[in-house]
Design a protein around this motif. Sequence first.
Motif, PDB file in Angstrom:
ATOM      1  N   LEU A 262       0.823  -1.213   0.000  1.00 26.64           N
ATOM      2  CA  LEU A 262       0.000   0.000   0.000  1.00 26.64           C
ATOM      3  C   LEU A 262       0.854   1.257   0.000  1.00 26.64           C
ATOM      4  O   LEU A 262       0.440   2.296  -0.535  1.00 26.64           O
ATOM      5  CB  LEU A 262      -0.929   0.003   1.207  1.00 26.64           C
ATOM      6  CG  LEU A 262      -2.020  -1.079   1.206  1.00 26.64           C
ATOM      7  CD1 LEU A 262      -2.720  -1.113   2.552  1.00 26.64           C
ATOM      8  CD2 LEU A 262      -3.018  -0.827   0.082  1.00 26.64           C
ATOM      9  N   LEU A 263       2.024   1.150   0.617  1.00 31.33           N
ATOM     10  CA  LEU A 263       2.916   2.310   0.649  1.00 31.33           C
ATOM     11  C   LEU A 263       3.436   2.659  -0.736  1.00 31.33           C
ATOM     12  O   LEU A 263       3.901   3.779  -0.975  1.00 31.33           O
ATOM     13  CB  LEU A 263       4.091   2.035   1.598  1.00 31.33           C
ATOM     14  CG  LEU A 263       3.699   1.707   3.055  1.00 31.33           C
ATOM     15  CD1 LEU A 263       4.938   1.367   3.882  1.00 31.33           C
ATOM     16  CD2 LEU A 263       2.958   2.884   3.672  1.00 31.33           C
ATOM     17  N   LYS A 264       3.351   1.689  -1.667  1.00 31.38           N
ATOM     18  CA  LYS A 264       3.770   1.908  -3.054  1.00 31.38           C
ATOM     19  C   LYS A 264       2.561   2.070  -3.969  1.00 31.38           C
ATOM     20  O   LYS A 264       2.677   1.972  -5.182  1.00 31.38           O
ATOM     21  CB  LYS A 264       4.618   0.724  -3.534  1.00 31.38           C
ATOM     22  CG  LYS A 264       5.848   0.468  -2.690  1.00 31.38           C
ATOM     23  CD  LYS A 264       6.577  -0.785  -3.179  1.00 31.38           C
ATOM     24  CE  LYS A 264       7.782  -1.103  -2.301  1.00 31.38           C
ATOM     25  NZ  LYS A 264       8.462  -2.351  -2.750  1.00 31.38           N
ATOM     26  N   GLN A 265       1.386   2.317  -3.336  1.00 28.91           N
ATOM     27  CA  GLN A 265       0.132   2.467  -4.080  1.00 28.91           C
ATOM     28  C   GLN A 265      -0.212   1.206  -4.870  1.00 28.91           C
ATOM     29  O   GLN A 265      -0.779   1.265  -5.968  1.00 28.91           O
ATOM     30  CB  GLN A 265       0.188   3.681  -5.018  1.00 28.91           C
ATOM     31  CG  GLN A 265       0.145   5.027  -4.294  1.00 28.91           C
ATOM     32  CD  GLN A 265      -1.163   5.207  -3.497  1.00 28.91           C
ATOM     33  OE1 GLN A 265      -1.176   5.100  -2.280  1.00 28.91           O
ATOM     34  NE2 GLN A 265      -2.248   5.465  -4.209  1.00 28.91           N
ATOM     35  N   ALA A 268      -2.727  -4.689  -1.564  1.00 29.95           N
ATOM     36  CA  ALA A 268      -2.225  -5.602  -0.541  1.00 29.95           C
ATOM     37  C   ALA A 268      -3.200  -6.767  -0.414  1.00 29.95           C
ATOM     38  O   ALA A 268      -4.418  -6.601  -0.581  1.00 29.95           O
ATOM     39  CB  ALA A 268      -2.087  -4.889   0.805  1.00 29.95           C
ATOM     40  N   ARG A 269      -2.679  -7.946  -0.105  1.00 33.69           N
ATOM     41  CA  ARG A 269      -3.516  -9.140  -0.034  1.00 33.69           C
ATOM     42  C   ARG A 269      -3.350  -9.823   1.323  1.00 33.69           C
ATOM     43  O   ARG A 269      -2.235  -9.940   1.840  1.00 33.69           O
ATOM     44  CB  ARG A 269      -3.161 -10.116  -1.167  1.00 33.69           C
ATOM     45  CG  ARG A 269      -3.341  -9.478  -2.541  1.00 33.69           C
ATOM     46  CD  ARG A 269      -2.976 -10.426  -3.672  1.00 33.69           C
ATOM     47  NE  ARG A 269      -3.008  -9.728  -4.956  1.00 33.69           N
ATOM     48  CZ  ARG A 269      -4.113  -9.518  -5.661  1.00 33.69           C
ATOM     49  NH1 ARG A 269      -5.275  -9.981  -5.219  1.00 33.69           N
ATOM     50  NH2 ARG A 269      -4.066  -8.873  -6.814  1.00 33.69           N
ATOM     51  N   GLY A 288     -10.981 -16.571   4.146  1.00 31.49           N
ATOM     52  CA  GLY A 288     -11.259 -15.439   3.279  1.00 31.49           C
ATOM     53  C   GLY A 288      -9.990 -14.852   2.685  1.00 31.49           C
ATOM     54  O   GLY A 288      -8.970 -14.743   3.371  1.00 31.49           O
ATOM     55  N   LYS A 289     -10.066 -14.496   1.409  1.00 26.42           N
ATOM     56  CA  LYS A 289      -8.971 -13.800   0.744  1.00 26.42           C
ATOM     57  C   LYS A 289      -9.426 -12.361   0.519  1.00 26.42           C
ATOM     58  O   LYS A 289     -10.391 -12.108  -0.224  1.00 26.42           O
ATOM     59  CB  LYS A 289      -8.632 -14.471  -0.588  1.00 26.42           C
ATOM     60  CG  LYS A 289      -8.103 -15.899  -0.426  1.00 26.42           C
ATOM     61  CD  LYS A 289      -7.749 -16.528  -1.769  1.00 26.42           C
ATOM     62  CE  LYS A 289      -7.199 -17.920  -1.573  1.00 26.42           C
ATOM     63  NZ  LYS A 289      -6.837 -18.581  -2.875  1.00 26.42           N
ATOM     64  N   TYR A 290      -8.754 -11.443   1.185  1.00 25.78           N
ATOM     65  CA  TYR A 290      -9.122 -10.031   1.140  1.00 25.78           C
ATOM     66  C   TYR A 290      -8.090  -9.234   0.343  1.00 25.78           C
ATOM     67  O   TYR A 290      -6.875  -9.505   0.447  1.00 25.78           O
ATOM     68  CB  TYR A 290      -9.226  -9.456   2.541  1.00 25.78           C
ATOM     69  CG  TYR A 290     -10.297 -10.103   3.396  1.00 25.78           C
ATOM     70  CD1 TYR A 290     -11.572  -9.559   3.492  1.00 25.78           C
ATOM     71  CD2 TYR A 290     -10.022 -11.273   4.110  1.00 25.78           C
ATOM     72  CE1 TYR A 290     -12.554 -10.160   4.265  1.00 25.78           C
ATOM     73  CE2 TYR A 290     -11.002 -11.883   4.888  1.00 25.78           C
ATOM     74  CZ  TYR A 290     -12.262 -11.322   4.966  1.00 25.78           C
ATOM     75  OH  TYR A 290     -13.225 -11.925   5.723  1.00 25.78           O
ATOM     76  N   VAL A 291      -8.562  -8.294  -0.408  1.00 23.55           N
ATOM     77  CA  VAL A 291      -7.682  -7.383  -1.156  1.00 23.55           C
ATOM     78  C   VAL A 291      -7.917  -5.973  -0.651  1.00 23.55           C
ATOM     79  O   VAL A 291      -9.082  -5.555  -0.474  1.00 23.55           O
ATOM     80  CB  VAL A 291      -7.960  -7.464  -2.671  1.00 23.55           C
ATOM     81  CG1 VAL A 291      -7.117  -6.416  -3.423  1.00 23.55           C
ATOM     82  CG2 VAL A 291      -7.652  -8.859  -3.205  1.00 23.55           C
TER      83      VAL A 291
END
Length: 297
Positions: A262-265, A268-269, A288-291
């Motif tokens: 996320l810090l690189k825009q 994240a998974r 669960g797989k979250y993005v």
Amino acid sequence: MIECRAPKTKEEFQQYYQLRWQLLRKPWQQPEGSEQDQWESQSIHRAVFEQQQIVAVGRLHFINQYQAQIRYMAVSDAALGKGYGKLLINALEYQAQLRGARKITLEAREISVGFYQHHNYLVLAKSHLLFQQIKHFTMEKTLSPLASHLGEQARLLQNTWHSTIPMSKAMNIAISYYDGSKLATHCEPLFNKNLHNTMFAGSIYTLATLTGWGWVYLQLANNHCQGDIVLADASIKYIAPVAGVASGQTNNEVASGECAPLLKQQKARFNVEVNIYSGDKVAAKFTGKYVVIPKDE
């Protein structure tokens, strides 16, 4: 070796119930089986094991989302004076707090009132006369939050659920515990019942999904990151009916993922496993797989 834990095997449960009957029913000529009731399958059972033999027993079940009851506390004559009653009551109170209870009630035999008073239970009133011989007193204790109960981020998460997801508010999904490594949730049992008087499968799925979603939310908050969390894929295995109050639980050992992208825009998974408990039993297993999609600056 001394252990205080739930019985696990069929043989251990046989020992557990046999000691209950021997101490709490047999002396009053009550039949075997009278030491059990309709709450067994949704209860939290604890026993003290001394050299692999059960010498003390106790049980907790929920009356409603925020109130639990202790029953069937007993210590064998040979184990009296060893502090096993304290072990049991501490273990049961912890499980009550972990699952969101704010109050515990019990019906104490007259001989046990002093023990419970020593553990900060208050006598409310005289109760029933069991087997026309044994005086009982209704007692109550208000539970203090666990030391690492709810931080500000956990409270914000609960508010976010209720303000943005109407179903979570209707189900009264709440956080009962979060310490940075473990998250526990619970919800209102009556609203979520099906025609069989057990928890509706959709409600189980919702509780599990939001527990996993909440775990990701808290990881972002702890790492000072932001993003939109979406569920990309999920599976659930329904193992047993959920009777009474359900507890959703996850922890560091069954969850993975990093906020660094996320810090690189970048997205994240996270993979999060959630167990839904009915008493001591795992009633459903959710993966669960979250993005997390980075927010535009």
